[in-house]
Enzyme design. Structure first.
Site, PDB file in Angstrom:
ATOM      1  N   HIS A   1      25.979  47.491  14.800  1.00  0.00           N
ATOM      2  CA  HIS A   1      26.713  47.758  15.843  1.00  0.00           C
ATOM      3  C   HIS A   1      28.226  47.056  15.879  1.00  0.00           C
ATOM      4  O   HIS A   1      27.718  45.920  15.440  1.00  0.00           O
ATOM      5  CB  HIS A   1      25.721  47.856  17.147  1.00  0.00           C
TER       6      HIS A   1
ATOM      7  N   GLY B   1      32.576  51.910  25.284  1.00  0.00           N
ATOM      8  CA  GLY B   1      32.469  51.286  26.857  1.00  0.00           C
ATOM      9  C   GLY B   1      34.016  51.460  27.645  1.00  0.00           C
ATOM     10  O   GLY B   1      34.177  50.543  28.505  1.00  0.00           O
TER      11      GLY B   1
ATOM     12  N   GLU C   1      29.457  45.603  18.207  1.00  0.00           N
ATOM     13  CA  GLU C   1      29.324  44.404  19.276  1.00  0.00           C
ATOM     14  C   GLU C   1      28.567  43.300  18.263  1.00  0.00           C
ATOM     15  O   GLU C   1      29.011  42.160  18.458  1.00  0.00           O
ATOM     16  CB  GLU C   1      28.526  44.750  20.468  1.00  0.00           C
TER      17      GLU C   1
ATOM     18  N   SER D   1      31.715  56.227  24.692  1.00  0.00           N
ATOM     19  CA  SER D   1      32.085  56.923  25.814  1.00  0.00           C
ATOM     20  C   SER D   1      31.584  58.446  25.846  1.00  0.00           C
ATOM     21  O   SER D   1      32.357  59.341  26.534  1.00  0.00           O
ATOM     22  CB  SER D   1      33.580  56.609  26.022  1.00  0.00           C
TER      23      SER D   1
ATOM     24  N   GLU E   1      31.426  54.981  15.378  1.00  0.00           N
ATOM     25  CA  GLU E   1      31.655  54.493  16.668  1.00  0.00           C
ATOM     26  C   GLU E   1      33.132  53.787  16.521  1.00  0.00           C
ATOM     27  O   GLU E   1      32.663  52.711  16.284  1.00  0.00           O
ATOM     28  CB  GLU E   1      30.512  53.464  17.133  1.00  0.00           C
TER      29      GLU E   1
ATOM     30  N   GLY F   1      25.658  54.979  24.917  1.00  0.00           N
ATOM     31  CA  GLY F   1      25.767  53.565  25.623  1.00  0.00           C
ATOM     32  C   GLY F   1      25.591  54.034  27.066  1.00  0.00           C
ATOM     33  O   GLY F   1      24.238  54.033  27.523  1.00  0.00           O
ATOM     34  N   GLY F   2      26.534  53.714  27.933  1.00  0.00           N
ATOM     35  CA  GLY F   2      26.291  53.634  29.356  1.00  0.00           C
ATOM     36  C   GLY F   2      25.651  54.879  29.933  1.00  0.00           C
ATOM     37  O   GLY F   2      24.789  54.770  30.817  1.00  0.00           O
TER      38      GLY F   2
ATOM     39  N   ASN G   1      21.438  53.896  23.272  1.00  0.00           N
ATOM     40  CA  ASN G   1      21.527  52.326  22.960  1.00  0.00           C
ATOM     41  C   ASN G   1      21.703  51.709  24.413  1.00  0.00           C
ATOM     42  O   ASN G   1      22.829  51.941  25.114  1.00  0.00           O
ATOM     43  CB  ASN G   1      22.800  52.187  22.229  1.00  0.00           C
ATOM     44  N   TRP G   2      20.580  51.163  24.878  1.00  0.00           N
ATOM     45  CA  TRP G   2      20.601  50.658  26.246  1.00  0.00           C
ATOM     46  C   TRP G   2      21.349  49.423  26.206  1.00  0.00           C
ATOM     47  O   TRP G   2      21.796  48.815  27.430  1.00  0.00           O
ATOM     48  CB  TRP G   2      19.216  50.277  26.666  1.00  0.00           C
ATOM     49  N   LYS G   3      21.616  48.740  25.027  1.00  0.00           N
ATOM     50  CA  LYS G   3      22.379  47.349  25.032  1.00  0.00           C
ATOM     51  C   LYS G   3      21.367  46.463  25.840  1.00  0.00           C
ATOM     52  O   LYS G   3      20.352  46.571  25.877  1.00  0.00           O
ATOM     53  CB  LYS G   3      23.564  47.481  25.639  1.00  0.00           C
TER      54      LYS G   3
HETATM   55  P1  13P Z   1      29.329  53.889  25.581  1.00  0.00           P
HETATM   56  O1  13P Z   1      28.773  54.999  25.249  1.00  0.00           O
HETATM   57  O2  13P Z   1      29.022  52.875  26.785  1.00  0.00           O
HETATM   58  O3  13P Z   1      30.853  53.933  25.299  1.00  0.00           O
HETATM   59  O4  13P Z   1      28.696  52.929  24.397  1.00  0.00           O
HETATM   60  C1  13P Z   1      28.821  53.533  22.985  1.00  0.00           C
HETATM   61  C2  13P Z   1      27.980  52.720  22.097  1.00  0.00           C
HETATM   62  O5  13P Z   1      28.273  51.504  21.828  1.00  0.00           O
HETATM   63  C3  13P Z   1      26.656  53.243  21.798  1.00  0.00           C
HETATM   64  O6  13P Z   1      26.013  52.332  20.655  1.00  0.00           O
END
Ligand code: 13P
Length: 251
Positions: A95, A173, A97, A212, A167, A233-234, A9-11
């Site tokens: 998600h 994050g 967010e 994470s 999640e 994510g990251g 998930n590149w966000k």
């Molecule tokens: P991180 O891996 O950066 O914690 O993000 C997880 C996430 O929200 C994937 O959708």
């Protein structure tokens, strides 16, 4: 036997130049892996680039959100059929967010999930509790409510065509991963709750963990019996990290 799915998930990250390098490297390195599936969910403007670079590779792609509406006067929205035109296989819905920062309710998430299914996309439904909810002993009831909204709208037949991503909001994050045992306990809860409605669908359902996930912790998370890969994510923005996580999903 469920096949593990690792999805990035590149966000809201990326640029045409950086994506080109990342996608090209992933597509060529993933060729050597089998026994798992992989995907990247990119920002809307980069879907055409993903389609161009990844067509013919074993890396699938998708979006991070979709409109609940089919078409019409909905400024700023992107429909499921538009995503399909760009070759998307997956779309993330609900998600945390989007729930927390953009006011998406369980009802909106359920409507988006249904819209994705109608178009033939595979929704990746995100569920998870905040730290306050966990500390108050409400993690399972929050997740149950998030799932119930979707099951009420799309039924277990709809769930059968989806992927779930657990999640925990407090692990996203933050560098604070749920321990393998903590994550496994919630995954087992999700699967058993759904098994009460349809044991076959629940047994076949891919339930990813997200929050994470890194090369350093992926293997022990993925070794848990009910964890079927990850939503990353990251670490999905780094070729070596993402590749190592994909290797961990190979088992
Ligand atoms: P991180 O891996 O950066 O914690 O993000 C997880 C996430 O929200 C994937 O959708």
């Amino acid at each position: 036997m469920r096949q593990k799915l690792v999805a990035g998930n590149w966000k809201m990250h990326g640029s045409l130049a950086a994506n080109q390098i990342l996608l090209t490297a992933l597509a060529s390195q993933l060729e050597r892996l089998n026994g798992m599936r992989s995907a990247v969910c990119v920002p809307f403007p980069y879907l055409a680039q993903a389609q161009t670079v990844l067509t013919g590779s074993c890396l699938a792609w998708g979006a991070q959100d979709v409109s609940q509406y089919e078409k019409g006067a909905y400024t700023g929205e992107v429909s499921a059929s538009m995503l399909l035109e760009f070759g998307c296989r997956y779309v993330i819905v609900g998600h945390s967010e989007r729930r927390a920062l953009f006011g998406e309710t369980d009802a909106v998430v359920a409507a988006k999930f249904a819209a994705a299914l109608v178009a033939g996309l595979t929704p990746i439904l995100c569920v998870g509790e905040t730290l306050e909810e966990r500390d108050a002993g409400r993690a399972e009831s929050v997740i149950a409510q998030q799932l119930d909204a979707v099951v009420a709208e799309s039924g277990m037949a709809g769930l059968a065509k989806s992927v779930i991503a657990y999640e925990p909001v407090w692990a996203i994050g933050t560098g604070k991963t749920a321990s393998p045992a903590q994550a496994q306990a919630v995954h087992a809860f999700i699967r058993s709750k759904l098994a009460a409605l349809d044991p076959d669908v629940a047994a076949a359902l891919v339930i990813q963990y997200g929050g994470s996930v890194k090369a350093a912790n992926a293997a022990e998370l993925f070794a848990q019996p009910d964890i079927d890969g990850g939503l990353i994510g990251g670490a999905s923005l780094d070729v070596d990290e993402f590749m190592a996580i994909c290797h961990a999903a190979q088992g």
